[in-house]
Every structure is written in structure tokens, then in C-alpha cells.
Enzyme design. Structure first.
Site, PDB file in Angstrom:
ATOM      1  N   GLU A  38       1.004  -1.104  -0.115  1.00 50.20           N
ATOM      2  CA  GLU A  38      -0.076  -0.098  -0.019  1.00 50.20           C
ATOM      3  C   GLU A  38       0.843   1.142   0.166  1.00 50.20           C
ATOM      4  O   GLU A  38       1.795   1.326   0.689  1.00 50.20           O
ATOM      5  CB  GLU A  38      -0.885   0.033   1.287  1.00 50.20           C
ATOM      6  CG  GLU A  38      -2.061  -0.802   1.142  1.00 50.20           C
ATOM      7  CD  GLU A  38      -3.285  -0.049   0.326  1.00 50.20           C
ATOM      8  OE1 GLU A  38      -2.955   1.097  -0.030  1.00 50.20           O
ATOM      9  OE2 GLU A  38      -4.279  -0.658   0.147  1.00 50.20           O
TER      10      GLU A  38
ATOM     11  N   ASP B 246      -7.896  -3.680  -9.108  1.00 51.09           N
ATOM     12  CA  ASP B 246      -7.560  -2.879  -7.750  1.00 51.09           C
ATOM     13  C   ASP B 246      -6.630  -3.858  -6.830  1.00 51.09           C
ATOM     14  O   ASP B 246      -6.779  -5.140  -6.990  1.00 51.09           O
ATOM     15  CB  ASP B 246      -8.693  -2.349  -6.966  1.00 51.09           C
ATOM     16  CG  ASP B 246      -8.184  -1.154  -6.076  1.00 51.09           C
ATOM     17  OD1 ASP B 246      -6.752  -1.000  -5.715  1.00 51.09           O
ATOM     18  OD2 ASP B 246      -9.057  -0.522  -5.280  1.00 51.09           O
TER      19      ASP B 246
ATOM     20  N   GLU C  15      -1.379  -5.916  -3.360  1.00 54.72           N
ATOM     21  CA  GLU C  15      -0.160  -5.976  -2.601  1.00 54.72           C
ATOM     22  C   GLU C  15      -0.342  -6.701  -1.163  1.00 54.72           C
ATOM     23  O   GLU C  15       0.856  -6.665  -0.482  1.00 54.72           O
ATOM     24  CB  GLU C  15       0.184  -4.491  -2.376  1.00 54.72           C
ATOM     25  CG  GLU C  15      -0.264  -3.449  -3.657  1.00 54.72           C
ATOM     26  CD  GLU C  15      -1.560  -3.048  -3.517  1.00 54.72           C
ATOM     27  OE1 GLU C  15      -1.623  -2.122  -4.549  1.00 54.72           O
ATOM     28  OE2 GLU C  15      -2.164  -3.364  -2.922  1.00 54.72           O
TER      29      GLU C  15
ATOM     30  N   ASP D 233      -3.589   5.611  -4.737  1.00 56.66           N
ATOM     31  CA  ASP D 233      -4.380   6.546  -4.118  1.00 56.66           C
ATOM     32  C   ASP D 233      -3.446   7.838  -3.424  1.00 56.66           C
ATOM     33  O   ASP D 233      -2.693   7.668  -2.860  1.00 56.66           O
ATOM     34  CB  ASP D 233      -5.072   5.747  -2.725  1.00 56.66           C
ATOM     35  CG  ASP D 233      -6.116   4.738  -3.085  1.00 56.66           C
ATOM     36  OD1 ASP D 233      -6.479   4.897  -4.296  1.00 56.66           O
ATOM     37  OD2 ASP D 233      -6.235   4.153  -2.311  1.00 56.66           O
TER      38      ASP D 233
ATOM     39  N   HIS E 120     -11.690  10.796 -10.248  1.00 56.86           N
ATOM     40  CA  HIS E 120     -12.295  10.176  -9.441  1.00 56.86           C
ATOM     41  C   HIS E 120     -12.977  10.952  -8.297  1.00 56.86           C
ATOM     42  O   HIS E 120     -12.393  12.102  -8.179  1.00 56.86           O
ATOM     43  CB  HIS E 120     -11.190   9.459  -8.483  1.00 56.86           C
ATOM     44  CG  HIS E 120     -11.526   8.160  -7.580  1.00 56.86           C
ATOM     45  ND1 HIS E 120     -12.404   8.206  -6.783  1.00 56.86           N
ATOM     46  CD2 HIS E 120     -11.197   6.963  -7.535  1.00 56.86           C
ATOM     47  CE1 HIS E 120     -12.579   7.131  -6.217  1.00 56.86           C
ATOM     48  NE2 HIS E 120     -11.633   6.298  -6.846  1.00 56.86           N
TER      49      HIS E 120
END
Length: 773
Positions: A214, A476, A479, A543, A613
Site C-alpha cells: 500500500e 485494484d 499488494e 491513492d 475520481h
């Protein structure tokens, strides 16, 4: 200080005869491990003894052997330039080491403990027969652990421009191998995948772990990161946190090296005169590359890593707009956008599978089937968009959640199906390894299980592309595989962790291909590693915060976009406006401002894809549909994006055939420019268009000077909006231009056919630009 001992060493170099491709490389990577293996000698000691002092040919490479067992590698085409040199002292070492990893919702803290090490190599005899070169030697360490250990290191030329090497020991307990490479204080280091550097893209002076994880929230931003770590220790991430880590770099001296290994490796660039590459595996496999320019070195790397195909043609029709609202509201927004001139290629609805309310708010239901309870009228919505030539995109990840009663009835419970058939990653006791992801306990699909892969591909075919009628989806996550997970194949979670996101995208690509939809469906994934370009259709940068900053905001997205191009991520983009807001009912904290959204839009209009987004807190964020001014600004840059379709098509072809990134660091196009390697906040779209995004908020509105300082590479450039000709053919130079909202600092090369056509397209779209003057 390690005790002295003796360690046997074998180093083998071999030339092999893999035929070069007749055409530019396809998107699938070569089976490089097998190709290299065909070059290696079965037994190095079976070769005749040769003189140490000779320069030895290995294909087109030339190898010189130093008295301390170190190597100097050159190429016959450029014999005066060293491609690789062992660092002074120990050129390589081996150690018995142990890894421990702590997982915090996809963020990992990894600790290394070394128990024994062999660090003092000495050179013994040299063997060769004209096609293979082998060095054998010992270590002077006195430790008993090193006394009977032997090494074998083999190299070969599996294809032009590649010198492959493989290092092994006789005892797999020596599972940490270190390769030490000579460097210099002035050498600049680029690559290592998608690196969200805070200040400079030059990695010299840093330690980079090759670990997909992340990105974190804040990545060092104060006060955000301390607050996030207080709530969830370790979840803030750091400058080194990245979704796509690649053990590959190239330098300002046109040196390039990468590992084929997917196990954890750590590249230490902190010592001015040496780079240390530390791998946690009993075998190290890698390659030294030869090229005459940065773009040629990227081409060589993507010979192995694979290359991304051109997106579907419809992507060039306009923006991809995120709408996670109920369908009537979404349709009303689409109608409003189109009425004011927004060019739309697709609508992306990540809630197509439904939503559930948790303690952190509403979250997508991770059950990848259409949800009639949440979205009645889905088919009519998709059909209506299709009538207007607008595609519908969806959302999928490799985790599954048992739908709670509040989710309403579902047509299939994918979590239960996967659990009952043994398709989930498990703990040591065989029970499903449930991952805590925000408010969910999620099961992770075991991608080493062939039956699980077949099942998941059927879900993508039947539910996502079939009943869901999705023309693409966000791929998505990927990880989160725990290091202590148990997998069906028997491989350890630690060894497979970095490979998991590669296989996750590979599975999606296979499902699309098997359904006959390659070239029609678009997916975009965030996580990966070395071979991700072979399977990815489009990368996205994960993100970011809805902020301007260099830590985790717009500037970090700019840096990640540019850096990823060095490591094969040729088609990449970010969420326009960022994703993560931390707002308390819009009264305190961080939320997206209109100016940030406008500037991010202006940047992304010059990348592979312009996609929005709404963010994790859409009601407090500025949106492209917030008011008519916002819509009109977005409409303007959707037209700018569409006006570049002809040029992106050319760049997509270069990405597919040569691995060249669509968005390029300035140094890639002019490696002789001494300033270009230092420019981290501008980029080239291909070779013809220069973009210098405005990356700072105006604090004196409405009296904003909007002055933007820009470095213009060598040549003459035309300012897009005024037609002013700037720059010098003698050298790069810095200029200052006005860059008000709606007119970012953009230039095209004087006399460029691309620039002329771009200007003509803008005028045809009703956007005013001045002729060159």
C-alpha cells in the site's frame, strides 16, 4: 565485524545464440530464464583453464577480471565505456539471514537479521572454452559457516544487449546474496519502478526496498502521517512505499541493471562509490544491459519485462468520468456534462456490485456480480450510455467479502464459493487467511491454484463482462499477500508476495483475451513488479491525497508518473484530483479544492488517460460537475485531451513496439543535456510537447500572478497559448511564462508537424490558441 573463513566461489560467463526477433518485441515477455539457462555450462570446472589477464568475449560483451575477483563489463560497440564494474572490496557476499514481516492493512514492516556472512572473496583459477568463461575462488573469512560453502555465478548473452547472470550457493541456508556495483558521487540513479520521491527523482543517497505494498496515507506528510500512524500504526507509509516496485535502474552514465527475482530485494544507493543490491533468496538472477541512450536502455529492459499494448481506440474519444452515485443521478450528471461540451469516452462506476455501510462510511461490496438490489435498472443505464457511444467501466479486486444481510440479496456469494472450493489463501492451519482491510475481513484468491484462476476468470467473463456489461474495470489491490500465507503451489508467501500483483493482472489479461475482448476492454491496475508491463493494459498510480504536496498529493503523482516510465510503465495516469480526503463534515481536515482539481485536470490531459475520481468523500470534494465553471473547465481539457488523440496513437505504438513511455523525463530525449537529469517537475509528451504543470496553490486569489518558471530543453519551443517562440538551439534555458487557470505551461517544438496538427485540432474544437510568432 565478521570472523574470517574460507568460501569457494565459481563465476561462469557464457555466450548463447538466442536469435534476435525479426520484428519489434510483442507485449508478452520472453521466457528469459529458460533462454539464459541454455547459455550456462553444466559444469564450470569441466572447461579448460585460461589466462586470468586476458579480456574475455561473451557474445558482444567484453569481460575483464580484476585481481580481487571483481569484473569490468563493456560492449564491443562501445569499448571505452564501462557498463558494469564491481565495487572495490568485496564484489559479492553471501549471508545466512532471516526475514520477519509485519503487515498493517497492506503496509509492511520488514526486518532483516543476519546470522552469518562471508564477505572476503579471493580469486582462484579461470576457465573458458571461447563460449564460456568461469572464475573460481574462495573467501578469506575464518567462520566455520563459510568453510565448505561453494558459489556458482553464471552469465550469458541471451539476446543482443543483454548480459544475464545467475548466482547460487551450495547451501540454500545462505539466502541473502549481495552484489556490489561501482558507482560515483555524481552518478544519478533513475527507475526502481514507480517511485513517489518527495524531492528529486534521482535515487542516489536512498535505500529502496523492492516490495509491493500500500502507498499509505500521507507518506511523511505532517500532520497527516503522524495522525494516521496513531490510529493504525504503519499505515501512513513513507517515501519508499509504492504499489509497483521493480528491481531495475538506469543511470546518468547509461548503465543499467535489473534482477529477474521477485523475492524481496533492497537496493542501497547511499554510498557514493558503490551500490549494494541485497536479495533475500538463495539464487540471484539478473541482467546487465547495453544501450546508447536512455530510451534504448528502456527498450532493452522491456525486451524482458514485456510491453503494454495500445488501449482500445475508444479511449481517445474523451475523458473517463467517475460516477459512484445512484443511476438516475449519474445519468443526470452525464447529460449535464455533455450539454456543456464535455467529451466523454466512458463512465466509471465502482459501485456496480453494490455498497454496504460500515463504521467508516459506505464501501463497495467486494462480491463481483451485478447487484440489482443496489442498482436496479443497470442494464438500461449501460444501454443508454452505449447509445451515446459512452462505455461503462466497473471495479474488481482479488479479495472477496461475505455479503452481510444489509447488502440485500445477491445472485452469487463469491466468498462462499471460493471458501468452499479451497480457492482462498490460507493460514498454516489450512483455514482461510482473512485480511483486515478497512472495515472488511476479506479472503484473498490463491493465484497459485490453477482451479482458482479458472474460476475467477469465469467470474470476469460471465459476471463482469457478461451480465455486468462492463467494458473495463479498475484492477485494484494485489499488494496484500502476507509473508506467512500458505499457497496451493507450496511456494512461500514471502517469495510470492511481489509476484502476486503480476499474476493478478495476468489473470485479468487472460480472461479478456480468452473472451475475445482484447483491444476492446480497458483495465487499469496499480500494483505490480518487473513483468507487469507484459500483462497490464494501463497503469494507475493508486491513492493520492486530495492535496498539492510532494509527499502524497499532486506533486507525488507527477513524480510517480515520470519515474515509472524508466521501468516499463509506458501507459500510466493518476486519479484526477486525488482520492483520499480526511475531512470532518467539511469543517476541518483536508478535502479537494476547486483549484487543485483544475490544475490536476490540466496535467492529466497530457497523459495517457484523463480519468476522474470522486474520492473517498465525494460530498465534501470539489467535483468536475460541482458548478458550471467546473464543468466548463473540464470540458475545455477534455477537448485538449481529444485533440491529442492522433499523437497519443503514435506514442501508444512506440510503447507497444519499443517500450517507450508516453510521458517522458526530459533526460530521456536529450541525455547530453547536463540540466535535464535534474528536472523533476516537467515532462515531455513523447518528444514534441513539453508540459510544466502548475503545482502550487495560489494564496493571493484573486490577485494571482500565475508566473511559471520553466526549463526549456535545447531547441526552439512555441508557447501553446500565445504563440511566443522561446528557447535556444545552443543550450537549454529557463524562461518564465504566465500560466493562469485554463492555460497551463505547455509548449511544442517549433516546426513540429505534431504541434501544427495539435493547434489545428484545438481551433477546430473551439479553443483559442495563437499562431507561432
Amino acid at each position: 565485524m565478521f570472523p574470517r573463513s574460507t568460501l569457494a566461489l565459481t563465476l561462469t560467463l557464457a555466450a548463447c545464440t538466442e536469435a534476435p526477433p525479426a520484428d519489434p518485441q510483442p507485449t508478452e515477455p520472453e521466457d528469459a530464464v529458460e533462454a539464459a539457462a541454455n547459455c550456462f555450462a553444466d559444469r564450470a570446472d569441466a572447461l579448460p583453464v585460461v589466462t586470468r589477464a586476458d579480456a574475455h568475449a561473451v557474445g558482444a560483451f567484453r569481460i575483464a577480471i580484476r585481481p580481487d575477483a571483481g569484473l569490468d563489463v563493456r560492449h564491443a560497440s562501445a569499448p571505452s565505456r564501462s557498463l558494469f564494474a564491481s565495487a572495490s572490496g568485496a564484489p559479492w557476499t553471501a549471508a545466512q539471514a532471516e526475514l520477519t514481516a509485519t503487515d498493517r492493512q497492506g503496509s509492511f514492516q520488514v526486518d532483516e537479521a543476519v546470522h552469518a556472512a562471508c564477505t572476503m572473496p579471493t580469486l582462484g583459477d579461470v576457465h573458458g572454452d571461447g563460449g564460456t568463461l568461469a572464475l573460481r575462488g574462495a573467501f578469506a573469512d575464518a567462520s566455520a559457516a563459510c568453510a565448505n560453502l561453494t558459489w556458482e555465478v553464471q552469465l550469458c548473452e541471451p539476446r543482443p544487449g543483454h548480459l544475464a547472470f545467475r548466482i547460487t550457493t551450495s547451501d540454500p541456508a545462505f539466502s541473502q546474496l549481495t552484489l556490489r556495483v561501482a558507482s560515483s558521487a555524481s552518478e544519478r540513479i533513475f527507475g526502481m519502478g514507480e517511485q513517489f520521491a518527495h524531492d528529486t527523482l534521482d535515487l542516489k543517497g536512498r535505500v529502496i526496498p523492492v516490495l509491493a505494498q500500500e502507498g499509505g496515507v500521507g507518506r511523511g506528510h505532517t500532520p497527516i502521517s503522524p495522525a494516521v500512524n496513531l490510529a493504525s500504526p504503519g499505515s501512513a507509509g513513507s517515501e519508499e512505499s509504492t504499489y509497483d516496485a521493480v528491481p531495475h535502474y538506469l543511470t546518468s552514465e547509461l548503465r543499467s541493471l535489473f534482477l529477474e527475482n521477485s523475492e524481496l530485494s533492497i537496493f542501497d544507493f547511499t554510498t557514493p562509490e558503490a551500490t549494494e543490491i541485497r536479495l533475500h533468496a538463495p539464487t540471484m538472477i539478473g541482467r546487465i544491459l547495453f544501450g546508447e541512450s536512455p530510451l534504448e536502455l528502456i527498450e532493452r529492459f522491456t525486451d524482458y519485462a514485456g510491453r503494454m499494448p495500445a488501449p482500445p481506440a475508444w479511449v481517445n474519444d474523451g475523458a473517463i468520468v467517475a460516477l459512484a452515485r445512484d443511476l438516475p443521478r449519474s445519468q443526470a450528471i452525464v447529460d449535464q456534462l455533455r450539454a456543456r461540451g464535455v467529451e466523454l469516452a466512458a463512465v466509471w462506476n465502482q459501485t456496480w456490485s453494490g455498497k454496504v455501510r460500515t463504521y467508516i462510511g459506505e464501501q463497495v461490496l467486494w462480491n463481483w456480480v451485478p447487484n440489482a438490489s443496489y442498482h436496479p435498472g443497470w442494464n438500461d443505464f449501460v444501454s443508454g450510455l452505449a447509445t451515446d457511444h459512452i462505455r461503462t467501466l466497473c471495479y474488481v479486486n482479488p479479495m472477496l467479502v461475505d455479503p452481510p444481510p444489509a447488502a440485500g440479496p445477491v445472485s452469487r456469494n463469491l466468498f462462499a464459493e471460493a471458501r468452499d472450493h479451497g480457492y482462498l489463501v490460507t493460514k498454516e492451519d489450512g483455514t482461510p487467511y482473512l485480511l483486515k482491510v478497512t472495515a472488511f475481513d476479506a479472503g484473498l484468491i490463491d493465484l497459485t491454484n490453477p482451479e482458482a484462476r479458472t474460476w475467477m476468470k469465469a467470474v470476469l467473463r460471465d459476471e463482469v463482462m457478461g451480465k455486468g456489461r462492463c467494458s473495463g474495470w479498475m484492477v485494484d489491490f494485489g499488494e496484500a499477500l502476507p509473508f506467512d500465507a500458505r499457497l496451493a503451489s507450496g511456494v512461500s508467501g514471502a517469495s510470492f508476495h511481489n509476484q502476486y500483483p503480476v499474476e493478478w493482472m495476468r489473470l485479468n489479461r487472460e480472461a479478456i483475451t480468452e473472451a475475445g475482448r482484447l483491444g476492446d476492454v480497458l483495465t487499469f491496475n496499480r500494483s505490480g513488479s518487473t513483468r507487469t508491463p507484459a500483462y497490464s493494459l494501463l497503469m494507475w498510480q493508486g491513492d493520492q491525497l486530495t492535496t498539492w504536496d510532494k509527499y502524497d498529493g499532486m506533486v507525488s503523482a507527477l513524480h510517480g508518473l515520470i519515474s515509472g516510465g524508466f521501468s516499463g510503465l509506458a501507459l500510466n495516469h493518476s486519479d484526477t484530483g486525488g482520492y483520499t480526503s480526511l475531512s470532518l463534515n467539511g469543517l476541518a481536515g483536508y478535502e479537494r479544492e476547486p483549484e487543485l482539481l483544475e490544475r490536476w485536470t490540466e496535467m492529466n490531459a497530457f497523459t495517457s488517460v484523463l480519468r476522474t475520481h470522486e474520492g473517498n468523500q465525494p460530498d465534501v470534494n470539489a467535483q468536475i460537475y460541482s458548478d458550471t465553471a467546473a464543468i466548463d473547465h473540464f470540458a475545455r481539457f477534455s477537448k485538449v485531451y481529444k485533440a491529442l488523440a492522433f499523437y497519443r496513437t503514435q506514442l501508444f505504438d512506440e510503447a507497444t513496439t519499443r517500450g517507450w513511455p508516453v510521458v517522458r523525463h526530459l533526460w530521456m530525449e536529450d541525455p547530453s543535456d547536463p540540466i535535464a537529469p535534474t528536472i523533476d517537475d516537467e515532462f515531455l509528451l513523447g518528444s514534441e510537447i513539453l508540459v510544466a504543470p502548475v503545482k502550487n496553490k495560489c494564496w493571493t486569489w484573486p490577485l494571482c500572478p500565475y508566473d511559471k518558471e520553466v526549463y526549456l530543453p535545447r531547441g526552439t519551443w512555441v508557447h501553446l497559448w500565445t504563440g511566443t517562440v522561446l528557447g535556444s538551439t545552443a543550450a537549454g534555458e529557463r524562461v518564465t511564462v504566465k500560466a493562469p487557470i485554463g492555460e497551463p505551461a505547455v509548449f511544442y517544438r517549433k516546426g513540429s508537424a505534431v504541434g501544427a496538427r495539435f493547434v489545428a485540432n484545438l481551433k477546430a474544437a473551439g479553443i483559442t490558441v495563437a499562431p507561432a510568432r
